[in-house]
Write a protein that holds these residues in place. Structure first.
Motif, mmCIF file in Angstrom:
data_model
loop_
_atom_site.group_PDB
_atom_site.id
_atom_site.type_symbol
_atom_site.label_atom_id
_atom_site.label_comp_id
_atom_site.label_asym_id
_atom_site.label_seq_id
_atom_site.Cartn_x
_atom_site.Cartn_y
_atom_site.Cartn_z
ATOM 1 N N ASN A 31 1.298 -0.706 -0.017
ATOM 2 C CA ASN A 31 0.294 0.147 0.252
ATOM 3 C C ASN A 31 0.813 1.247 0.274
ATOM 4 O OD1 ASN A 31 0.791 -0.309 2.217
ATOM 5 N ND2 ASN A 31 -0.982 0.529 3.936
ATOM 6 N N TRP A 32 1.692 1.040 -0.538
ATOM 7 C CA TRP A 32 2.794 2.766 -0.746
ATOM 8 C C TRP A 32 2.787 2.961 -1.825
ATOM 9 C CZ3 TRP A 32 5.715 3.211 3.715
ATOM 10 C CH2 TRP A 32 6.176 2.499 4.258
ATOM 11 N N LEU A 33 1.762 4.567 -1.261
ATOM 12 C CA LEU A 33 1.207 4.794 -2.781
ATOM 13 C C LEU A 33 0.531 6.254 -2.023
ATOM 14 C CD1 LEU A 33 0.312 4.595 -6.329
ATOM 15 C CD2 LEU A 33 -1.855 5.240 -5.039
ATOM 16 N N TYR A 36 -1.372 13.271 -5.176
ATOM 17 C CA TYR A 36 -1.157 14.356 -5.254
ATOM 18 C C TYR A 36 -2.052 15.475 -6.003
ATOM 19 C CZ TYR A 36 2.928 13.234 -2.726
ATOM 20 O OH TYR A 36 4.232 12.890 -2.040
ATOM 21 N N PRO A 44 2.965 20.637 -6.054
ATOM 22 C CA PRO A 44 1.909 19.772 -5.709
ATOM 23 C C PRO A 44 1.382 20.247 -4.354
ATOM 24 C CG PRO A 44 3.965 18.800 -6.608
ATOM 25 C CD PRO A 44 3.958 20.300 -6.353
ATOM 26 N N LEU A 46 -0.221 17.086 -1.302
ATOM 27 C CA LEU A 46 -0.614 15.485 -0.952
ATOM 28 C C LEU A 46 -2.065 15.606 -0.567
ATOM 29 C CD1 LEU A 46 0.758 12.834 -0.157
ATOM 30 C CD2 LEU A 46 0.312 13.803 2.356
ATOM 31 N N TYR A 49 -1.968 9.506 1.428
ATOM 32 C CA TYR A 49 -0.733 8.414 1.151
ATOM 33 C C TYR A 49 -0.807 6.734 2.144
ATOM 34 C CZ TYR A 49 -0.539 9.357 6.370
ATOM 35 O OH TYR A 49 -1.307 9.600 7.662
ATOM 36 N N ALA A 50 0.267 6.111 2.387
ATOM 37 C CA ALA A 50 -0.505 4.972 2.301
ATOM 38 C C ALA A 50 -1.832 4.226 2.076
ATOM 39 C CB ALA A 50 -0.712 4.967 4.127
ATOM 40 N N ALA A 51 -1.645 4.675 1.120
ATOM 41 C CA ALA A 51 -2.468 3.950 -0.706
ATOM 42 C C ALA A 51 -4.542 4.936 -0.284
ATOM 43 C CB ALA A 51 -2.774 2.705 -0.827
ATOM 44 N N GLN A 55 -4.783 12.999 3.866
ATOM 45 C CA GLN A 55 -4.216 14.016 4.714
ATOM 46 C C GLN A 55 -4.887 14.715 5.572
ATOM 47 O OE1 GLN A 55 -1.097 14.242 5.104
ATOM 48 N NE2 GLN A 55 -0.116 16.037 5.560
ATOM 49 N N TYR A 87 -1.538 13.148 -9.535
ATOM 50 C CA TYR A 87 0.085 12.479 -10.256
ATOM 51 C C TYR A 87 -0.278 11.272 -8.763
ATOM 52 C CZ TYR A 87 1.809 16.396 -12.374
ATOM 53 O OH TYR A 87 2.117 17.450 -13.672
ATOM 54 N N GLN A 89 2.398 8.179 -6.576
ATOM 55 C CA GLN A 89 3.763 8.139 -6.394
ATOM 56 C C GLN A 89 3.633 7.118 -5.408
ATOM 57 O OE1 GLN A 89 5.446 10.319 -3.098
ATOM 58 N NE2 GLN A 89 6.782 9.066 -3.067
ATOM 59 N N ALA A 91 6.045 4.844 -2.923
ATOM 60 C CA ALA A 91 7.290 4.901 -2.144
ATOM 61 C C ALA A 91 7.401 2.762 -1.438
ATOM 62 C CB ALA A 91 6.133 5.688 -0.955
ATOM 63 N N PRO A 96 11.447 6.805 -5.362
ATOM 64 C CA PRO A 96 10.403 6.691 -5.804
ATOM 65 C C PRO A 96 10.029 7.186 -6.650
ATOM 66 C CG PRO A 96 11.211 8.971 -4.275
ATOM 67 C CD PRO A 96 12.234 7.485 -4.532
ATOM 68 N N PHE A 98 6.736 8.930 -9.674
ATOM 69 C CA PHE A 98 5.600 9.564 -9.563
ATOM 70 C C PHE A 98 4.990 9.034 -11.269
ATOM 71 C CE2 PHE A 98 6.044 12.833 -6.735
ATOM 72 C CZ PHE A 98 6.822 12.927 -6.548
ATOM 73 N N ARG B 106 9.469 8.813 3.358
ATOM 74 C CA ARG B 106 8.853 8.447 1.141
ATOM 75 C C ARG B 106 7.436 9.664 1.317
ATOM 76 N NH1 ARG B 106 9.230 1.993 2.124
ATOM 77 N NH2 ARG B 106 10.262 1.619 3.844
ATOM 78 N N TYR B 107 7.161 10.402 1.742
ATOM 79 C CA TYR B 107 5.735 11.051 1.121
ATOM 80 C C TYR B 107 5.667 12.198 1.452
ATOM 81 C CZ TYR B 107 3.066 6.487 1.493
ATOM 82 O OH TYR B 107 2.673 4.959 0.897
ATOM 83 N N PHE B 108 5.490 13.434 0.150
ATOM 84 C CA PHE B 108 5.977 14.667 1.002
ATOM 85 C C PHE B 108 4.461 15.516 1.379
ATOM 86 C CE2 PHE B 108 10.287 13.183 -0.529
ATOM 87 C CZ PHE B 108 10.192 13.083 -1.396
#
Lengths: 107, 121
Positions: A31-33, A36, A44, A46, A49-51, A55, A87, A89, A91, A96, A98, B106-108
């Motif tokens: 789930n490293w996705l 943005y 950009p 966020l 995160y983590a799919a 945020q 986008y 990305q 991770a 990493p 995009f 790993r994320y921004f």
């Protein structure tokens, strides 16, 4: 390197529509996705995160799903301020990377 | 409030050197990775590399290894991206971005406003 492929490259939609953008990884990334949003002339932002983790401060009409190689960003009811480029990305592993971006335009 | 403030636009000639900066505030500079991301005109986002300011652990994308240098000065909470010999193909917008706490950067989650670099003879 893990390659990320988004589809579609562009999509036209109307305010109030439900829109889904997809992202496929060339190999499994658990789930490293992240997702943005970028508006013209801006940095950009966020969204997810983590799919699927939203945020802080991001409206709840944005949601993310998926695991492994296939992921999706869904906007449940488009607002005028949502027209932008999106986008994904990965991770999971170095480096990493995009996706190429999906431009969401007003119909 | 977390802020990343980047240095201004630059116009340089091929072969010249350059160092751009990213000054952070609103959090502990040494606690998060800082990454640099390139966006060429009309194109997508490319991760160039990241630095952990506490110990200066630095990682580069293979595409940028040897082409740029990333550094940080803890005393002034500033990260840098440096070129020793610019090329026209370095023309782009460059963003610094903070790595999200707890995920190894790993994320921004916070981004600078961007530094536009134009390299032209």
């Amino acid at each position: 390197d893990i390659q990320m492929t988004q589809s579609p490259s562009s999509v036209s939609a109307s305010v109030g529509d439900r829109v889904t953008i997809t992202c496929r990884a060339s190999q499994g990334i658990s789930n490293w996705l992240a997702w943005y949003q970028q508006k013209p002339g801006k940095a950009p932002k966020l969204l997810i995160y983590a799919a699927s983790s939203l945020q802080s401060g991001v409206p709840s009409r944005f949601s993310g799903s998926g695991s492994g190689t296939d992921f999706a960003l869904t906007i449940s009811s488009l607002q005028p301020e949502d027209f932008a480029t999106y986008y994904c990305q990965q991770a999971n592993s170095f480096p990493p990377r995009f996706g190429q971006g999906t431009k969401l335009e007003i119909k | 409030e977390v802020q990343l403030v980047q240095s201004g636009a630059e116009v340089k000639k091929p072969g010249e050197s350059l160092k751009i900066s990213c000054r952070v505030s609103g959090y502990s500079f040494t606690s998060n990775w800082i990454g640099w991301v390139r966006q060429m005109p009309g194109q997508g986002l490319e991760w160039m590399g990241s630095i952990y300011p506490d110990d200066s652990d630095t990682r580069y994308s293979p595409s940028f290894q040897g082409q740029v240098s990333i550094s940080a000065d803890k005393s002034i909470s500033t990260a840098y991206l440096q070129w020793s010999s610019l090329k026209a193909s370095d023309t782009a917008m460059y963003y610094c971005a903070r790595g999200l706490t707890g995920d190894g950067g790993r994320y921004f989650d916070y981004w600078g406003q961007g530094s536009l670099l134009t390299v032209s003879s």
